[in-house]
Design a protein around this motif. Structure first.
Motif, short mmCIF file in Angstrom:
data_model
loop_
_atom_site.label_atom_id
_atom_site.label_comp_id
_atom_site.label_asym_id
_atom_site.label_seq_id
_atom_site.Cartn_x
_atom_site.Cartn_y
_atom_site.Cartn_z
N ASN A 82 30.75 -74.58 28.08
CA ASN A 82 29.54 -74.63 27.94
C ASN A 82 28.83 -75.15 26.77
O ASN A 82 28.51 -76.33 27.06
CB ASN A 82 28.82 -73.52 28.52
N THR A 96 27.74 -73.70 33.46
CA THR A 96 27.49 -73.07 34.09
C THR A 96 25.93 -72.14 33.45
O THR A 96 25.87 -70.32 32.96
CB THR A 96 28.78 -71.17 33.76
N SER A 125 21.91 -72.87 31.30
CA SER A 125 21.39 -73.75 31.20
C SER A 125 20.74 -73.61 30.12
O SER A 125 21.11 -72.98 29.31
CB SER A 125 19.56 -72.77 31.91
N CYS A 157 18.66 -79.92 32.18
CA CYS A 157 18.67 -79.28 33.28
C CYS A 157 18.23 -78.63 35.03
O CYS A 157 16.73 -78.49 34.33
CB CYS A 157 19.61 -77.69 31.91
N GLN A 158 19.26 -78.93 35.36
CA GLN A 158 18.67 -78.50 37.15
C GLN A 158 19.85 -77.65 37.32
O GLN A 158 21.12 -78.04 37.84
CB GLN A 158 18.77 -79.79 37.77
N ALA A 159 19.29 -76.87 38.42
CA ALA A 159 20.54 -76.45 39.08
C ALA A 159 20.44 -76.46 40.08
O ALA A 159 19.88 -76.82 40.81
CB ALA A 159 19.36 -74.59 38.72
N THR A 163 25.59 -69.69 38.46
CA THR A 163 24.28 -70.91 38.46
C THR A 163 25.26 -72.13 38.04
O THR A 163 25.50 -72.18 37.14
CB THR A 163 23.12 -70.87 38.14
N TYR A 183 24.45 -76.55 35.93
CA TYR A 183 23.19 -76.66 35.89
C TYR A 183 23.54 -78.35 35.62
O TYR A 183 25.24 -78.10 34.72
CB TYR A 183 23.08 -76.34 34.47
N GLY A 203 23.52 -81.07 33.48
CA GLY A 203 22.44 -81.45 32.03
C GLY A 203 22.86 -83.30 31.83
O GLY A 203 23.29 -83.82 31.58
#
Length: 288
Positions: free
Chosen positions: A127, A145, A147, A155-157, A262, A264, A266
């Motif tokens: 990450n 994984t 944000s 950043c969008q899940a 989750t 994300y 980016g």
């Protein structure tokens, strides 16, 4: 350096053969076209036209200049067109993600490349490295994984990925003592994944250090090799498990209290997203 506007006027004049019609084509006055030609001749110190009243012919210098200039003008016109183009299925797209997500996506993105003119540059990284690469504009799309808190990143899940307990195939429902006896196959995210999943499913869990370390691999595709040989257990994201080529040799355990990470997506907040990047983003969302 020769003024490109003067050069374009000269080439148009040669091709049209008439000052008035050239001026009309270029949305100029006739005197404006004449001025461009005069400035070219003054800069080069050479006569380019042999004028005979309202008609003209090219001098030797004019012939040579036109032969070179037409190539330059055509190249500049093509450059303007290429720069203005934003094709959705052509060009390089640079993607970076943790290993498990990459195992899920890479084959699908290669399928996309096969049916288009896209070039997929895919890097596997943790990450923190993904976050740095987006911030430094080294990649177009980053998957993480966690944000990011960096202001320059958006950043969008986009998905959830389950964490799974993996043992050798001989274990049906491993007890805490079974895990202690087996020992842990570690990996770069091993402690984090183990803590996330095991802490809510085994009351005895405090830290992955409670388990005897039976191995380590930083290659996502190899972490399950020691597990399938009966050397220990591990905890991995679901996509990494799905990519293992010999599933019959391991046992996947979905515990009473499931845990997911989750995922994300980016990108740089201040960078317009090219159509080719949007194409790949849509493919990523489709498969995740």
């Amino acid at each position: 350096m020769i003024n490109v506007i003067w050069l374009r006027s000269f080439c148009q004049l040669v091709e049209i053969g008439h000052f008035t019609r050239t001026a009309k084509r270029l949305h100029m006055t006739q005197s404006g076209v004449s001025q461009h030609i005069s400035k070219l001749e003054e800069q080069l110190g050479l006569a380019l036209l042999d004028r005979q009243g309202r008609q003209f012919s090219l001098t030797d210098a004019g012939e040579r200049l036109y032969a070179e200039a037409r190539v330059i003008i055509e190249s500049l016109s093509n450059l303007e067109q290429r720069v203005g183009e934003d094709p959705a299925y052509e060009g390089e797209v640079r993607v970076m993600s943790p290993g498990s997500v990459g195992l899920k996506l890479y084959g699908h993105l290669l399928d996309l490349q096969e049916r288009s003119k896209l070039v997929i540059d895919y890097r596997f990284a943790p990450n923190a490295d993904v976050e740095d690469a987006i911030a430094n504009r080294d990649i177009d799309i980053g998957l993480m994984t966690q944000s990011s808190m960096l202001a320059e990143l958006d950043c969008q899940a986009i998905a959830e990925e389950a964490l799974l307990l993996l043992t050798p195939a001989t274990f049906s429902e491993p007890s805490w003592n079974d895990l202690i006896t087996l020992g842990f196959i570690d990996h770069p995210d091993g402690a984090y994944h183990a803590a996330s999943l095991l802490a809510v499913n085994y009351s005895e869990f405090q830290h992955s250090n409670l388990f005897t370390k039976k191995g380590f691999s930083n290659q996502i595709s190899l972490i399950l090799e020691p597990v399938c040989r009966g050397l220990g257990f591990t905890v991995l994201p679901a996509h990494a498990v799905a990519a293992f080529p010999r599933p019959e040799l391991i046992k996947t355990h979905r515990l009473s209290h499931p845990v997911s990470e989750t995922i994300y997506l980016g990108v740089r907040r201040d960078k317009p997203i090219a159509k080719r990047v949007t194409t790949v983003i849509n493919e990523i969302k489709k498969w995740l």
